[in-house]
Enzyme design. Structure first.
Site, mmCIF file in Angstrom:
data_model
loop_
_atom_site.group_PDB
_atom_site.id
_atom_site.type_symbol
_atom_site.label_atom_id
_atom_site.label_comp_id
_atom_site.label_asym_id
_atom_site.label_seq_id
_atom_site.Cartn_x
_atom_site.Cartn_y
_atom_site.Cartn_z
ATOM 1 N N LYS A 77 0.844 -1.196 0.000
ATOM 2 C CA LYS A 77 0.000 0.000 0.000
ATOM 3 C C LYS A 77 0.880 1.246 0.000
ATOM 4 O O LYS A 77 1.936 1.269 0.645
ATOM 5 C CB LYS A 77 -0.879 -0.048 1.259
ATOM 6 C CG LYS A 77 -1.858 1.104 1.417
ATOM 7 C CD LYS A 77 -2.728 0.896 2.663
ATOM 8 C CE LYS A 77 -3.699 2.017 2.923
ATOM 9 N NZ LYS A 77 -4.558 1.776 4.100
ATOM 10 N N SER A 152 -9.503 1.801 3.470
ATOM 11 C CA SER A 152 -8.694 2.553 2.546
ATOM 12 C C SER A 152 -7.710 1.707 1.738
ATOM 13 O O SER A 152 -7.201 2.178 0.725
ATOM 14 C CB SER A 152 -7.918 3.620 3.315
ATOM 15 O OG SER A 152 -7.025 3.022 4.221
ATOM 16 N N SER A 176 -9.390 -0.641 7.614
ATOM 17 C CA SER A 176 -8.932 -0.487 6.229
ATOM 18 C C SER A 176 -8.344 -1.718 5.574
ATOM 19 O O SER A 176 -8.140 -1.722 4.365
ATOM 20 C CB SER A 176 -7.893 0.624 6.150
ATOM 21 O OG SER A 176 -8.555 1.846 6.038
HETATM 22 N N1 GLN Z 1 -12.790 3.888 7.105
HETATM 23 C C1 GLN Z 1 -12.019 4.246 8.233
HETATM 24 C C2 GLN Z 1 -11.611 5.692 8.145
HETATM 25 O O1 GLN Z 1 -11.912 6.276 7.178
HETATM 26 C C3 GLN Z 1 -10.844 3.339 8.382
HETATM 27 C C4 GLN Z 1 -9.619 3.834 7.733
HETATM 28 C C5 GLN Z 1 -8.407 3.008 8.024
HETATM 29 O O2 GLN Z 1 -8.473 1.970 8.681
HETATM 30 N N2 GLN Z 1 -7.269 3.514 7.596
HETATM 31 O O3 GLN Z 1 -10.997 6.242 9.007
#
Ligand code: GLN
Length: 478
Positions: A77, A152, A176
């Protein structure tokens, strides 16, 4: 070439000279070319991957000692540093920035002969649940290009889903890794907070962030964890606890008859936002586990409605502090249109941060501001403690907590409902608890919705109980 889902099988075929690393890399590169429309990769390290494969094939031919990840082609990532490679957190503010060092996680997998094939897209600074917040275009779900892959770590999930690599690294601050795994029919695993060093992981919310994995088998998640976990002097929050042989623990799974105690939250399963088909399949799974002799019990969880607000107050506060370093001077984008220091800060940040990132920086700055600190930030810290203690207490009587991973399957790209940030945040209801508490969690594929999209089931365990968690996770995939 067959669709490999497990490194063991690849290594067996390499040893039997049925395949070569060069052949594997070519195969994955051609799958990348054929799934271009997903936009999963920001950059493919084509030549480098080919070169590394050649070296490994030579090592095999010479009978030299091989690393434990030889034959693993992996994507990372775009928030995980890899020395002398670009990294942008899918943001214009870091465009053309190159890592000066590798993250500990990357260093450790390279030492074991993994081949890194590319850098995957994500929501900007890992903020989001759809991968629509990338500055470099939306990522599409390989099962249905009109659907989001989740976020994400959407690019990493699609990279694995489209079989363009065996595994991928992601990061998980509030789901994420697990949420896109659920949307893309792969396995998403987040370890205990502090299990894997965060050194070289671009920070979003430092007391929540953990590197996690997207894989096609639980064995590969276990092996990657075994290799990446463990003491690292570069991360003060990293645990020095010894690292168990997670991958060995998985070997007896199919034969073991051990009975487990599984808790589920009534409130979570009766939640009005939960899709009826996901609810049904989760209930069926609980009934099946019970019929197999496991203890399955409903436990009350009175804090369900507090999870998402607590998470978003604390993570935005941490983000507003972490992202203050992107000021147009230290890194990346600097506004051409600024005549003094303040304008440099203001214009660079205004020009190069996306809308969601700006929203969170402002929200976080607000909850930390002197007039509101006690009302929001301090209060959320106290609620986090309550959630932590209550959850840990459940593990005195249970081995696992089981929940759906997500309340719905993948949504449509551009879905109106989720243009509203609060609706989007509420969709994180099942995943943020593990990060608020710092416990490990895994999402494994459960079923397919009548609309054709996959969804997963999530298991959480107590801190540092990854061995048991992965063993049971594997059982669910059998
Ligand atoms: N959807 C969550 C957020 O927007 C999780 C994001 C993540 O785990 N990086 O913060």
């Amino acid at each position: 070439m067959q669709h490999y889902k497990n490194l063991k099988v690849i290594q067996r075929d390499l040893a039997a000279a049925k395949i070569t690393c060069a052949g594997l890399v070519d195969f994955y590169l051609s799958n990348i070319a054929q799934s271009q429309e997903t936009n999963a990769y920001l950059e493919v390290f084509e030549e480098e991957a080919r070169q590394k494969a050649k070296e490994l094939d030579q090592k095999i031919a010479n009978g030299e000692k091989l690393g434990r990840l030889h034959g693993m082609v992996i994507a990372i990532k775009d928030v995980i540093c890899y020395k002398n490679h670009k990294i942008s957190a899918s943001s214009n503010i870091l465009s053309n920035f190159e890592s000066l060092f590798s993250s500990t996680a990357v260093e450790r997998i390279l030492l074991e002969d993994a081949i890194i094939i590319g850098r995957t897209s994500c929501d900007e600074f890992a903020m989001g649940s759809t991968n629509e917040n990338s500055a470099f275009g939306v990522v599409r779900n390989f099962d249905n290009l009109d659907k989001v892959p989740g976020g994400s770590s959407g690019g990493s999930a699609v990279a694995v889903q489209a079989n363009t690599c065996l595994a991928a690294l992601g990061s998980d601050t509030g789901g994420s890794v697990r949420q896109p795994a659920s949307f893309c029919n792969v396995i998403g695993f987040k370890p205990t907070y502090g299990r894997i060093s965060r050194h070289g992981l671009i920070a979003y919310a430092s007391s929540f962030d953990q590197i996690g994995t997207l894989t096609q088998s639980v064995e590969d998640a276990a092996l990657l964890l075994e290799i990446m976990a463990g003491k690292d002097d570069f991360d003060g929050t990293n645990s020095s606890k010894s690292v168990p042989k997670y991958s060995e623990a998985l070997q007896e799974v199919s034969s073991d008859k051990e009975k487990k105690r599984i808790a589920y939250f009534k409130e979570a399963l009766e939640n009005e936002g939960l899709d009826a088909e996901i609810q049904q399949k989760t209930k069926e799974l609980l009934a099946k586990l019970q019929s197999e002799g496991h203890t399955v019990e409903a436990v009350s969880f009175p804090y369900l409605d507090y999870l998402v607000p607590t998470y978003y107050i604390l993570t935005t506060a941490e983000a507003s502090s972490n992202l203050s370093r992107y000021d147009g001077i230290h890194y990346g984008h600097r506004s051409k249109d600024a005549k003094n220091m303040e304008a440099t800060y203001r214009n660079s940040r205004t020009e190069a941060f996306g809308e969601e990132v700006k929203r969170r920086i402002m929200l976080g700055t607000f909850v930390l501001s002197s007039g509101y600190y006690d009302a929001y930030y301090s209060k959320a810290q106290k609620v986090r403690r309550l959630i932590h203690d209550y959850t840990r207490n459940i593990f005195k009587n249970f081995d696992f907590i089981l929940t759906p991973t997500t309340p719905t399957p993948a949504f449509d790209i551009g879905d109106k409902e989720y243009q509203d940030p609060v609706s989007m945040y509420l969709a994180d209801i099942y995943t943020v608890q593990a990060n608020l508490v710092g416990i490990p969690a895994v999402s494994v594929p459960l079923s397919h919705h009548s609309n054709g999209m996959s969804f997963g089931v999530q298991l959480m365990a107590d801190k540092f109980e990854e061995s048991e968690l992965l063993k049971f996770g594997k059982k669910l995939t059998l």
